[in-house]
Every structure is written in C-alpha cells, then in structure tokens.
Design a protein around this motif. Structure first.
Motif, PDB file in Angstrom:
ATOM      1  N   ASN A  11       0.753  -1.181  -0.068  1.00  0.00           N
ATOM      2  CA  ASN A  11      -0.041  -0.027  -0.019  1.00  0.00           C
ATOM      3  C   ASN A  11       0.930   1.229   0.005  1.00  0.00           C
ATOM      4  OD1 ASN A  11      -1.962   1.840   0.283  1.00  0.00           O
ATOM      5  ND2 ASN A  11      -3.154   1.131   1.946  1.00  0.00           N
ATOM      6  N   THR A  55     -12.012  -6.191  -3.525  1.00  0.00           N
ATOM      7  CA  THR A  55     -12.030  -5.470  -4.649  1.00  0.00           C
ATOM      8  C   THR A  55     -13.193  -4.572  -5.240  1.00  0.00           C
ATOM      9  OG1 THR A  55     -12.631  -7.120  -6.212  1.00  0.00           O
ATOM     10  CG2 THR A  55     -10.210  -6.919  -5.641  1.00  0.00           C
ATOM     11  N   TRP A  61     -10.131  -2.877   0.049  1.00  0.00           N
ATOM     12  CA  TRP A  61      -9.108  -2.186  -0.294  1.00  0.00           C
ATOM     13  C   TRP A  61      -9.337  -0.683  -0.333  1.00  0.00           C
ATOM     14  CZ3 TRP A  61      -4.350  -2.423  -0.084  1.00  0.00           C
ATOM     15  CH2 TRP A  61      -3.351  -1.477  -0.970  1.00  0.00           C
ATOM     16  N   ASP A  68      -3.880   1.617  -6.560  1.00  0.00           N
ATOM     17  CA  ASP A  68      -3.786   0.283  -6.712  1.00  0.00           C
ATOM     18  C   ASP A  68      -2.608  -0.322  -5.924  1.00  0.00           C
ATOM     19  OD1 ASP A  68      -6.028   0.296  -8.564  1.00  0.00           O
ATOM     20  OD2 ASP A  68      -4.660  -0.044 -10.259  1.00  0.00           O
ATOM     21  N   LEU A  83      -5.726 -11.458  -7.316  1.00  0.00           N
ATOM     22  CA  LEU A  83      -5.674 -10.168  -7.287  1.00  0.00           C
ATOM     23  C   LEU A  83      -4.677  -9.539  -8.035  1.00  0.00           C
ATOM     24  CD1 LEU A  83      -5.887 -10.431  -3.188  1.00  0.00           C
ATOM     25  CD2 LEU A  83      -7.446  -9.069  -4.713  1.00  0.00           C
ATOM     26  N   HIS A  86      -6.364  -8.830 -11.463  1.00  0.00           N
ATOM     27  CA  HIS A  86      -7.339  -7.712 -11.130  1.00  0.00           C
ATOM     28  C   HIS A  86      -6.554  -6.328 -11.179  1.00  0.00           C
ATOM     29  CE1 HIS A  86     -10.760  -5.438  -9.854  1.00  0.00           C
ATOM     30  NE2 HIS A  86     -10.325  -4.967  -9.188  1.00  0.00           N
ATOM     31  N   TYR A  87      -5.573  -6.116 -10.248  1.00  0.00           N
ATOM     32  CA  TYR A  87      -4.883  -4.807 -10.180  1.00  0.00           C
ATOM     33  C   TYR A  87      -3.750  -4.653 -11.106  1.00  0.00           C
ATOM     34  CZ  TYR A  87      -7.579  -4.146  -5.884  1.00  0.00           C
ATOM     35  OH  TYR A  87      -8.556  -4.013  -4.952  1.00  0.00           O
ATOM     36  N   CYS A  89      -0.749  -5.813 -11.100  1.00  0.00           N
ATOM     37  CA  CYS A  89       0.578  -5.728 -10.324  1.00  0.00           C
ATOM     38  C   CYS A  89       1.337  -7.158  -9.996  1.00  0.00           C
ATOM     39  CB  CYS A  89       0.419  -5.272  -8.843  1.00  0.00           C
ATOM     40  SG  CYS A  89      -0.691  -6.060  -7.783  1.00  0.00           S
TER      41      CYS A  89
END
Length: 99
Positions: A11, A55, A61, A68, A83, A86-87, A89
């Motif tokens: 984060n 999400t 989140w 993100d 995840l 989705h993001y 990353c």
C-alpha cells in the motif's frame, strides 16, 4: 477444516477513512511510505467472495488506499494470482513488516 487465508497488499497510497457527525465519508491521506495492508478473511469464504470483498467499490481495499496495490501476496496462491490479475501488479513474498 479450512486453513486461514491471509492476503497482503503493498500500500503506497494509504488512507484513513472515517465518518463525520453527518455520516459523510472523510478520507485522510496518510504520509507517504511503504505499507502492507493485511486482510484476514473469515475462514470458509469462497475465493470469489474474498476477491469481491477486497476489490469491490466500498470494499476492503477502498477503505485502506487511494491507489492500486504495488504488489500482492497471499497464503493462497490462487488468491494472489486473482488479485495480481485484477490490479495489474506483481505477486511477491509478503512484507507484513512494512508499516
């Protein structure tokens, strides 16, 4: 018995969210830094339920970040893949000591 899943999200845009006296959402941007948001969903939830809880707009989140995740990790490799996809990353080893 199901094993407890843990999800870690890097984060970089952490926020603190609360409601004021009128019930309006107030988002306070926290100082820049390397943080790890840890999510421990209730045991027994399906992967789709956990993914949605994290999400969805107004989900976990959204209550912890304005951006993100920088990276994701999980004790459940499939959750980490979902995840990350989705993001957009990377998946990497958890860094829960970031804070």
């Amino acid at each position: 018995m199901s094993e407890q899943m843990v999800v870690y999200l890097g984060n970089r845009d952490a926020v603190e969210v609360h409601r004021d006296e009128a019930g309006r959402e107030v988002r306070t941007v926290l100082p820049e830094g390397r943080r790890c948001t840890t999510v421990v969903p209730p045991t027994g939830l399906k992967l789709g339920e956990v993914l949605t809880a994290i999400t969805a707009p107004g989900g976990v989140w959204n209550w912890h970040s304005d951006g993100d995740p920088a990276w994701v990790a999980s004790t459940n490799p499939l959750m980490a893949e979902l995840l990350a996809d989705h993001y957009g990353c990377e998946i990497r080893d958890p860094e829960p000591q970031e804070g």
